[in-house]
Enzyme design. Sequence first.
Site, PDB file in Angstrom:
ATOM      1  N   TYR A   1       0.853  -1.201   0.000  1.00 12.29           N
ATOM      2  CA  TYR A   1       0.000   0.000   0.000  1.00 12.29           C
ATOM      3  C   TYR A   1       0.882   1.242   0.000  1.00 12.29           C
ATOM      4  O   TYR A   1       1.850   1.344   0.774  1.00 12.29           O
ATOM      5  CB  TYR A   1      -0.902   0.005   1.233  1.00 12.29           C
ATOM      6  CG  TYR A   1      -1.730   1.263   1.397  1.00 12.29           C
ATOM      7  CD1 TYR A   1      -3.008   1.351   0.853  1.00 12.29           C
ATOM      8  CD2 TYR A   1      -1.234   2.360   2.098  1.00 12.29           C
ATOM      9  CE1 TYR A   1      -3.767   2.503   1.005  1.00 12.29           C
ATOM     10  CE2 TYR A   1      -1.983   3.516   2.252  1.00 12.29           C
ATOM     11  CZ  TYR A   1      -3.247   3.582   1.697  1.00 12.29           C
ATOM     12  OH  TYR A   1      -3.988   4.720   1.837  1.00 12.29           O
TER      13      TYR A   1
ATOM     14  N   GLU B   1      -3.569   7.612  -3.843  1.00 15.93           N
ATOM     15  CA  GLU B   1      -3.543   6.335  -3.142  1.00 15.93           C
ATOM     16  C   GLU B   1      -3.392   5.204  -4.144  1.00 15.93           C
ATOM     17  O   GLU B   1      -4.215   5.061  -5.055  1.00 15.93           O
ATOM     18  CB  GLU B   1      -4.828   6.146  -2.327  1.00 15.93           C
ATOM     19  CG  GLU B   1      -4.849   4.863  -1.514  1.00 15.93           C
ATOM     20  CD  GLU B   1      -6.170   4.671  -0.798  1.00 15.93           C
ATOM     21  OE1 GLU B   1      -6.153   4.395   0.419  1.00 15.93           O
ATOM     22  OE2 GLU B   1      -7.225   4.783  -1.449  1.00 15.93           O
TER      23      GLU B   1
END
Length: 423
Positions: A144, A232
């Site tokens: 991530y 993101e």
Amino acid sequence: MDRLGRAVLQSTNFLKLQNKNLRQPVRYLNLLECDSKSLLKKYGVCVQDFRIVEKPEDLAGIKREFKVNEYVVKAQILAGGRGLGVFDNKFKGGVHLTKKPEKLDDMVHNMLLHRLITKQTPKNGILVKKLMIAESVDIKRETYFCLLLDRQHNGPVIIASPAGGTDIEDVAKKTPELIKTFPIDIMEGLTDKTADQVATFLGFKGDFHSKAVAELKYLWDFFLKVDATQLEINPLVETEANTVVSVDAKIQFDDNAAFRQKDIFQLHETGEMDPRENEAQKHNLNYVGLDGNIGCLVNGAGLAMATMDIIKLHGGEPANFLDVGGGVTEDQVLHAFTILTSDSNVKSILVNVFGGIVNCAIIAQGIINASKTIKLKVPLTVRLEGTNVSEGRRLLEQSGLPIKFAPDLEEAAKSAVSSLSRT
């Protein structure tokens, strides 16, 4: 819109989620997955190769020219849960994998121009106008990565986790040690040292490590050049083909930079928006539709929230959040009234203006013009205070319009609520 206004709109959208009958919240700039990937690719970020299908006849050329080991076909809508969704023709899944090009025909036939229903769409689903046919990524490991502007650090930060591909909120709750924040000096940018530290924390090793560092630098360059406020990547992956790929991206842009990023803001996807919210954006009005019956026209985000609260306190239900802002014009007031009255649920309108920057006379003249133009038929309560209020009241009193004037906000709310019994 100023930052306070944006925060209030986000708060209002959150409140909307508390009622399952309310409409889905809308982001200011909505980009489809394929558009986000195109932007990333433009700035050197490694993404899947893909093609877009907008009409069935597009598929023939794609099958002929786009040869990959495995295809992934994804419905392009602004809603999550696509993989578990169901189409209105009972075809299951908005995301499909196949290694056989001949199976693409059936997928396109059953997905394109059909409504996809997921846990995040309205009950009748969303019409799929685009499909993305991409090269499937053979994922070896997921991480991530997120870049965002953070008030606490007075600038950009990287939030990273080696536990990618899952809900990052769950990771933060269950294994907080797997999340780390890396502040970035805006004057220095993302240095090789910091990029190396992030790649190491994410668990990239050997050849993957150097490739990850390069990708992080590309993502930083993208973040700067498109005026993003958040980028993101979940997941940022290692593949069996020994590449580092950004598989999925969520991007938020600074709407104050729209004049610099015209090409990006032209990609704004409005097809799934409430038409009233779309119309409000065209006229620089801040509008969010709710499910009440008292239409609100207010200047200032905070005052708008207070107005909605006091309506509920006296037993009413606001039909919307509508902040016309400090630089409002008569024309904008007309459009605001047009949007309010386009909602068949609106049975009364409350105008609450405290003139600081805004001129009460401009609001008053806008109300008069709007009421006459649209032939207003619902009760109208007006509370005006502040800059040039005497002239504003004089204009309204001499207009001949059936307006109920209120001396303060509480009396205005009571009047708007009580007027419902007369409609």
